[in-house]
Motif scaffolding. Structure first.
Motif, mmCIF file in Angstrom:
data_model
loop_
_atom_site.group_PDB
_atom_site.id
_atom_site.type_symbol
_atom_site.label_atom_id
_atom_site.label_comp_id
_atom_site.label_asym_id
_atom_site.label_seq_id
_atom_site.Cartn_x
_atom_site.Cartn_y
_atom_site.Cartn_z
ATOM 1 N N HIS A 66 0.712 -1.065 -0.153
ATOM 2 C CA HIS A 66 0.111 0.144 0.104
ATOM 3 C C HIS A 66 0.845 1.292 0.078
ATOM 4 N N LEU A 67 2.058 1.448 0.770
ATOM 5 C CA LEU A 67 2.850 2.474 0.888
ATOM 6 C C LEU A 67 3.471 2.696 -0.664
ATOM 7 N N LEU A 68 3.922 1.114 -1.095
ATOM 8 C CA LEU A 68 4.730 1.542 -2.629
ATOM 9 C C LEU A 68 3.459 2.242 -3.490
ATOM 10 N N LYS A 69 2.315 1.961 -3.421
ATOM 11 C CA LYS A 69 1.542 2.381 -4.336
ATOM 12 C C LYS A 69 1.431 3.759 -4.083
ATOM 13 N N THR A 70 1.042 4.109 -2.817
ATOM 14 C CA THR A 70 0.824 5.439 -2.498
ATOM 15 C C THR A 70 1.842 6.420 -2.897
ATOM 16 N N LEU A 71 3.180 6.078 -2.513
ATOM 17 C CA LEU A 71 4.559 6.780 -2.809
ATOM 18 C C LEU A 71 4.749 7.042 -4.297
ATOM 19 N N THR A 72 4.480 5.886 -4.863
ATOM 20 C CA THR A 72 4.396 5.760 -6.368
ATOM 21 C C THR A 72 3.595 7.000 -7.105
ATOM 22 N N VAL A 73 2.260 7.012 -6.704
ATOM 23 C CA VAL A 73 1.360 7.916 -7.306
ATOM 24 C C VAL A 73 1.965 9.434 -6.805
ATOM 25 N N ARG A 74 2.213 9.360 -5.624
ATOM 26 C CA ARG A 74 2.462 10.761 -5.191
ATOM 27 C C ARG A 74 3.967 11.328 -6.052
ATOM 28 N N LEU A 75 4.747 10.527 -6.128
ATOM 29 C CA LEU A 75 6.130 11.026 -6.862
ATOM 30 C C LEU A 75 5.986 11.108 -8.406
ATOM 31 N N ARG A 76 4.930 10.380 -8.716
ATOM 32 C CA ARG A 76 4.854 10.401 -10.161
ATOM 33 C C ARG A 76 4.044 11.772 -10.515
ATOM 34 N N ALA A 77 3.114 12.198 -9.709
ATOM 35 C CA ALA A 77 2.413 13.331 -9.662
ATOM 36 C C ALA A 77 3.308 14.687 -9.460
ATOM 37 N N ALA A 98 10.111 9.690 -11.949
ATOM 38 C CA ALA A 98 10.058 8.228 -12.361
ATOM 39 C C ALA A 98 9.973 7.376 -11.325
ATOM 40 N N THR A 99 9.642 6.394 -11.052
ATOM 41 C CA THR A 99 9.574 5.403 -10.172
ATOM 42 C C THR A 99 10.020 3.981 -10.346
ATOM 43 N N VAL A 100 10.759 3.410 -9.475
ATOM 44 C CA VAL A 100 10.954 1.815 -9.518
ATOM 45 C C VAL A 100 10.879 1.406 -8.268
ATOM 46 N N LYS A 124 3.483 14.544 3.222
ATOM 47 C CA LYS A 124 3.694 14.306 1.988
ATOM 48 C C LYS A 124 4.208 15.457 1.476
ATOM 49 N N ASN A 125 4.079 16.830 2.034
ATOM 50 C CA ASN A 125 4.761 17.837 1.545
ATOM 51 C C ASN A 125 6.429 18.019 2.167
#
Length: 129
Positions: A14-25, A29-31, A110-111
């Motif tokens: 869940h954290l991986l998905k949340t951080l991926t979405v936040r960083l892509r926004a 690019a995320t891995v 997040k900020n």
């Protein structure tokens, strides 16, 4: 401006998905990797600009990951942000001595996380010039 690549290492999907979405926004690019072994493998294969690393991982903790990455010449200078639920008093100093550029307690605001990422990437760009 080229997109910076960030490796996110955490065993919580869940954290991986949340951080991926936040960083892509924020146009990163995320891995991702979910354990110590895949973290080292992904870092070697992807050569990220920055790593967000949890300390509590299967197959070796975040300290093992930092030690191994420090021994790989092409990755030794890659900035690492430790993002952990582990006790800040006993782990922050150890993480910084192991090479982390920052230590944030989970859940990170997040900020704050984005500001730390931007600051570290800006410092890294200046160091390369």
């Amino acid at each position: 401006m080229d997109r910076k690549k960030i490796l996110i290492v955490d065993d919580d999907p869940h954290l991986l998905k949340t951080l991926t979405v936040r960083l892509r926004a924020h146009n990163y690019a995320t891995v991702v990797a979910q354990d110590a072994i895949s973290a080292i493998s992904q870092a070697t294969n992807e050569n990220p600009d920055l790593i967000i690393l949890d300390l509590g991982l299967p197959a070796g903790d975040g300290f093992v990951v930092m030690e191994r990455l420090n021994n790989i010449i092409s990755l030794a200078a890659t900035p690492i942000i430790v993002l952990s639920a582990r006790d800040v008093w006993t782990n922050k100093e150890r993480a910084l001595k192991a090479g982390a550029r920052a230590f944030l307690q989970k859940p990170a605001e997040k900020n704050e996380l984005i500001a730390v990422i931007q600051s570290i990437l800006a410092e890294s760009s200046e160091e390369r010039v």
